[in-house]
Structures are given as structure tokens and as C-alpha cells.
Design an enzyme around this catalytic site. Structure first.
Site, short mmCIF file in Angstrom:
data_model
loop_
_atom_site.label_atom_id
_atom_site.label_comp_id
_atom_site.label_asym_id
_atom_site.label_seq_id
_atom_site.Cartn_x
_atom_site.Cartn_y
_atom_site.Cartn_z
CE LYS A 22 -1.85 1.60 3.79
NZ LYS A 22 -1.37 3.14 4.24
CG ASN A 23 2.31 2.65 3.57
OD1 ASN A 23 1.02 2.86 3.08
ND2 ASN A 23 2.82 2.74 4.58
NE ARG A 92 0.20 12.24 6.24
CZ ARG A 92 0.59 13.52 6.81
NH1 ARG A 92 -0.13 14.21 7.56
NH2 ARG A 92 2.17 13.70 6.85
CB CYS A 116 -4.40 6.61 11.02
SG CYS A 116 -4.82 5.03 10.24
NE ARG A 121 -0.54 10.30 9.51
CZ ARG A 121 -0.78 9.37 8.80
NH1 ARG A 121 -1.86 8.74 8.87
NH2 ARG A 121 0.16 8.89 7.94
N PRO A 122 0.98 16.67 10.79
CG PRO A 122 2.79 17.72 12.05
CD PRO A 122 1.76 16.73 12.06
CB ILE A 123 1.46 18.64 5.32
CG1 ILE A 123 0.61 19.84 5.39
CG2 ILE A 123 0.61 17.24 5.26
CD1 ILE A 123 -0.18 20.02 3.88
CG ASP A 124 5.43 20.94 10.03
OD1 ASP A 124 5.06 19.84 9.83
OD2 ASP A 124 6.35 21.10 10.71
CG LEU A 125 8.67 18.20 8.55
CD1 LEU A 125 9.36 16.96 8.97
CD2 LEU A 125 9.34 19.19 8.98
CG ASP A 305 3.34 1.73 9.49
OD1 ASP A 305 3.51 1.79 8.21
OD2 ASP A 305 2.93 2.60 10.14
CB ILE A 327 7.12 7.21 14.56
CG1 ILE A 327 8.23 6.66 14.32
CG2 ILE A 327 6.45 8.07 13.13
CD1 ILE A 327 9.36 7.32 14.00
NE ARG A 397 -7.12 4.63 5.09
CZ ARG A 397 -6.19 4.97 5.80
NH1 ARG A 397 -6.48 4.95 7.21
NH2 ARG A 397 -5.34 5.63 5.38
C1 EPZ Z 1 4.26 7.03 6.05
O1 EPZ Z 1 3.25 8.04 6.76
C2 EPZ Z 1 3.23 5.70 5.87
N1 EPZ Z 1 2.11 6.06 5.19
C3 EPZ Z 1 2.58 5.45 7.28
O2 EPZ Z 1 1.79 4.25 7.30
C4 EPZ Z 1 4.06 5.16 8.13
O3 EPZ Z 1 3.52 5.02 9.53
C5 EPZ Z 1 4.92 6.63 8.27
O4 EPZ Z 1 5.36 6.67 6.75
C6 EPZ Z 1 6.06 6.41 8.96
O5 EPZ Z 1 6.78 5.22 8.29
C7 EPZ Z 1 2.33 6.11 3.88
O6 EPZ Z 1 3.20 5.76 3.30
C8 EPZ Z 1 0.93 6.32 2.89
P1 EPZ Z 1 5.98 10.69 8.03
P2 EPZ Z 1 3.68 9.59 6.60
O7 EPZ Z 1 5.77 11.91 7.24
O8 EPZ Z 1 4.41 10.00 5.16
C9 EPZ Z 1 5.62 13.79 11.63
C10 EPZ Z 1 0.22 2.90 7.55
O9 EPZ Z 1 -0.36 2.31 8.65
N2 EPZ Z 1 5.72 14.90 10.26
O10 EPZ Z 1 7.22 9.69 8.05
O11 EPZ Z 1 2.53 10.28 7.06
C11 EPZ Z 1 4.56 13.05 11.69
O12 EPZ Z 1 3.47 13.86 12.32
C12 EPZ Z 1 0.59 4.29 7.59
O13 EPZ Z 1 0.24 2.31 6.47
C13 EPZ Z 1 5.63 16.02 10.64
O14 EPZ Z 1 5.92 16.51 11.75
O15 EPZ Z 1 4.81 9.69 7.83
C14 EPZ Z 1 4.92 11.74 12.60
O16 EPZ Z 1 4.92 12.00 13.85
C15 EPZ Z 1 0.33 4.95 9.08
N3 EPZ Z 1 5.68 17.14 9.58
C16 EPZ Z 1 6.16 11.76 11.88
O17 EPZ Z 1 6.67 12.99 11.20
C17 EPZ Z 1 5.47 16.66 8.27
O18 EPZ Z 1 5.39 17.64 7.32
C18 EPZ Z 1 6.51 10.73 10.66
O19 EPZ Z 1 5.58 11.04 9.49
C19 EPZ Z 1 5.37 15.39 8.21
C20 EPZ Z 1 5.49 14.25 9.15
#
Ligand code: EPZ
Length: 417
Positions: A22-23, A92, A116, A121-125, A305, A327, A397
Site C-alpha cells: 500500500k505504502n 493521509r 488514521c 500528522r502535520p504537513i509542515d515539512l 506500523d 513516531i 484501507r
Molecule cells: C508514512 O506516513 C506511511 N504512510 C505510514 O503508514 C507510516 O507509519 C509512516 O510513513 C512512518 O513510516 C504512507 O506511506 C501512505 P511521516 P507519513 O511523514 O508519510 C511527523 C500505515 O499504517 N511529520 O514519516 O505520513 C508526523 O506527524 C501508515 O500504513 C511532521 O511533523 O509519515 C509523524 O509524527 C500509517 N511534519 C512523523 O513525522 C510533516 O510535514 C512521521 O511522519 C510530516 C511528518
């Protein structure tokens, strides 16, 4: 409301084929928007999130079809640059379309992504990197308005190796006149799969899997057929069920190297692990022992995960396991449901202390998120008595008919309408 019924406490036995990841599929579907020619994706999992991603492409003006684990995407005529609030809220990974839409149309309008309830789960980065690379970003009224004349070259230093931010930057720069470096990039195998897909279309990206990724933008991409990688968390879910129930299971089509840490942990807990080029076998004929401490961290660390499913496999272990969820800030929503089954778990912030019981009992439980829901199924398979799992919209999902996977391995499990 449909639900899954399980009569637990049965050993698992047999072999299953791993589903497509999926990812990996979701960013790859988003990246296909960069291509004016046809993309054919094989081993594409039959999941709600995949269908939602294809729906986003249709609404943008593309044409998609899905049949027999193959997605066909033609994004020749993209005439919109916005994603509706309902589709953004549905998952997401809708945010992963931001880079491709901007690259394709030089603008984008989206609302904040859903997903979820495992954290803010901000998108600031994502947005900080996009601004650095020449994208004008305005956040107002719950929407994000992006526009650019052209993508600028530069080096983006991520303060955290965000998977989604890494993927979005790769897709923003892949078709451009810019050269972009990502430092402190995420190293998950799904990032390498995205790089392989983009490069097979003619992109020039290197370094995925390491902490530094280089993107040299190209002018256009070519027609492609691509086979999506195996889902390592699906495989881990089956392994955890075998460890919880006992038995002898094989998962075929996996890349054992991507599962190395999780397999070494299960082996350390007492499971017998053997693997070949593209399969892993787990035999477990005794009670496993607690793992001491399990800390989630970015790849190649222990995957967040897999936290919930590992927890379910350890509920009746010999000893204690302390989980530290580093995380996501609220990824223990499965714990109250597991306690209903008799589990002995204490949660304090990011810590969860699991003390092994002699047995757990079946109970009616509700999935609150995708991986927590899978953990409830794993617990129900090992529990004495009947379990009914609701909230299947979360589980569906990420898992293709999870009940069929375990029924094939000898479990008494079925979906009730
Ligand atoms: C991906 O989510 C996966 N989803 C998640 O799988 C997985 O848990 C996660 O990576 C970590 O491995 C998909 O690939 C579709 P991140 P993503 O950006 O990209 C913080 C599942 O169950 N963060 O690495 O959203 C965030 O809040 C899902 O299959 C910011 O602060 O993960 C989190 O605490 C769940 N600002 C941490 O970083 C940002 O702009 C990791 O997020 C982005 C992230």
C-alpha cells in the site's frame, strides 16, 4: 455494518502470497500524474486507499482503470489542480498528490489530509521544502493554495526523515529544470520503489534508501509498466499472528532483507525463522518470550506500523515488553480494546508496558485505525473463545480481505455482513 467473527486459539498452518505494498502503491500512483503517457502498475493491491488515489486522478482529468491487481493510468489531459475535501479527508496520502499536481499544472489547491487518528500528522515539512524550492504557499480557510513559475534548485535539509515529505519533494522535482538534493531523507524501502518507478519512466534520481537523495529534473517521462514491491507490513502481520497462535506459516513474494530486524526480534522471542530468496517461514510451537524493549524509529529501525501487531503477538508471552512509540503521538488506540480481551497493558504517554498473561479471551472489539485494527484480528486469532471485530473500514484501507488470508491458514474467521 460489517464485522469479522473469529473463533480463536487455533494454530496457523500453510503458505500465503504477500500483497503489493500500500505504502509503495500510493506514492507511485501519485507520481504517474507526472507522465503524459500511459502507466501500467502490476501487483497493485486491491485496497480502498488505492481506489481513492485513482479517483483523485480521474477527478483531475486523467483516466484510470483497475482490474486483477493491475492499475492503468493515463494522465494526458489534466485540467484541474484541486482535490476535493472529501477525497483529501479520506486518506493521509492524498497529500502526496501536491508535488505532482504543482509540477504538472504549476498550481494546486488542497485541504488538509485525513487519515488514521494516530496523531496530528502535520504537513509542515512538505510545505517548508516546497517554499524553499520556489513554490508560493498560502494557508487560509482550511485550504492550502500553491503556485510556482518554476521549481528552483536547492538542498532541502529535513529536520525529520519524513516518508511523505521525501516522496513529495522527489515528485515535485522529477520533471523540472532544477537539481534538488534531499538531506536527512527517509530511507524506507517504499522510497526506493518510488525512485525505481520514476527512473523507469526516465527520471534521473539517485540515493533512495540512503539519507541523501539527488534529483536532476528531466523534461518529460515515457510510457512505463512497473511491478509494485511487496508489502512488508502485511508480511509482518502474518508473522505476528503465527507467533501469537503457534503453527508453521510461509509468506511468499517478500524481500527478507526488508524484514531483517522484525524477523530477528521474533527469532529472539523464540520463533523459528527461516528465509530464502523470496519467502520467509515462521514456525512457533511454544510460548514466545517478551522482548524487553521495542522502540519505533525511522527505517531501518523498528517500523511504527508494526508496533500494534507486535504488541498483539506478545500479550501471552513469557515476560514483559515495553513499547516506546517515537513516531506518532497517539498510536495506542488498540490498547483499550486489547484490555477488553484480558490483556495486561499499561500506557503512559509514548510508553506501553505489556505483561504476558496465561491467556486472553475473545470479546467484541472495535478498530480505531488501520494497524490497530489488524492487531485486534491477530489478538482474536490467539484468544480463547469468540471475537467480533468492527470498524472494518479502517482495516480494509490496508489489507485485502484480511479474513481470507487467515482462513487460508486454518483460522476460523469470516466476515459477517
Ligand atoms: C508514512 O506516513 C506511511 N504512510 C505510514 O503508514 C507510516 O507509519 C509512516 O510513513 C512512518 O513510516 C504512507 O506511506 C501512505 P511521516 P507519513 O511523514 O508519510 C511527523 C500505515 O499504517 N511529520 O514519516 O505520513 C508526523 O506527524 C501508515 O500504513 C511532521 O511533523 O509519515 C509523524 O509524527 C500509517 N511534519 C512523523 O513525522 C510533516 O510535514 C512521521 O511522519 C510530516 C511528518
Amino acid at each position: 455494518m460489517n464485522k469479522i467473527y473469529i473463533c480463536g486459539n487455533k494454530k496457523l498452518d500453510g503458505a500465503v502470497d504477500v500483497q503489493g505494498s500500500k505504502n509503495a502503491a500510493l506514492p507511485i500512483i501519485a507520481a504517474s500524474l507526472l507522465n503524459h503517457q500511459e502507466c501500467v502498475l502490476t501487483n497493485c493491491p486491491d485496497l480502498k486507499d488505492v481506489k481513492a488515489a485513482l479517483e483523485i486522478i480521474d477527478r483531475l482529468g486523467g483516466k484510470t482503470a483497475y482490474q486483477e491487481h493491475t492499475a492503468i493510468i493515463k494522465a494526458e489531459n489534466i485540467h484541474r489542480s484541486d482535490i476535493s475535501d472529501d477525497l483529501m479527508a479520506s486518506m493521509r496520502s492524498s497529500v502526496l498528490f501536491l508535488g505532482p499536481i504543482i509540477s504538472r499544472t504549476k498550481k494546486a489547491v488542497i485541504s488538509y489530509p485525513g487519515g488514521c487518528s494516530i496523531g496530528l500528522r502535520p504537513i509542515d515539512l512538505h510545505l517548508k521544502a516546497f517554499k524553499q524550492l520556489g513554490v508560493l504557499v498560502e494557508e487560509t480557510g482550511g485550504h492550502i493554495y500553491c503556485s510556482t513559475e518554476k521549481i528552483k534548485s536547492g538542498k532541502v535539509n529535513l529536520i525529520f526523515p519524513s516518508v511523505g515529505a521525501t516522496e513529495n519533494i522527489m515528485m515535485l522535482a522529477a520533471v523540472s529544470n532544477a537539481e534538488v538534493i534531499i538531506a536527512n531523507a527517509a530511507r524506507e524501502p517504499e522510497i526506493l520503489d518510488l525512485q525505481n518507478f520514476l527512473n523507469k519512466m526516465g527520471a534521473k534520481i539517485s540515493g533512495a534508501g540512503s539519507e541523501t537523495i539527488r534529483i536532476i529534473g528531466v523534461e518529460k517521462l515515457n510510457k512505463v509498466q512497473y511491478n509494485i514491491m511487496a508489502d512488508r507490513i502485511f508480511a509482518a502481520t502474518v508473522f505476528c499472528a503465527a507467533a501469537a497462535c503457534g503453527g508453521d506459516v510461509v509468506v511468499k513474494g517478500v524481500v527478507p532483507e526488508q524484514l531483517e530486524l522484525m524477523l530477528s526480534m521474533l527469532s529472539g522471542a523464540g520463533a523459528e525463522v527461516t528465509s530464502g530468496k523470496d519467502f520467509v517461514r515462521i514456525k512457533c510451537d511454544k510460548r514466545i518470550s517478551g522482548l524487553g524493549k521495542v522502540m519505533t524509529s525511522p527505517y531501518p529501525g523498528f517500523p511504527t506500523d508494526a508496533q500494534a501487531i507486535f504488541m498483539s503477538s506478545l500479550l501471552c508471552a513469557e515476560g514483559t515488553t515495553v513499547f516506546v512509540e517515537n513516531i506518532f503521538e497517539s498510536r495506542y488506540k488498540h490498547v483499550p480494546e486489547l484490555i477488553k480481551m484480558g490483556a495486561d497493558i499499561i500506557v503512559d504517554g509514548r510508553l506501553a508496558v505489556v505483561s504476558g498473561c496465561n491467556f486472553i479471551q475473545g470479546a467484541p472489539v472495535e478498530a480505531m485505525d488501520l494497524r490497530g485494527g489488524a492487531a485486534l484480528v491477530v489478538a482474536g486469532l490467539s484468544a480463547i473463545g469468540d471475537t467480533v471485530v468492527t470498524g472494518l473500514n479502517h482495516i480494509d484501507r490496508g489489507y485485502e480481505k484480511i479474513e481470507d488470508t487467515f482462513a487460508h491458514l486454518g483460522a476460523t474467521i469470516k466476515r459477517l455482513e
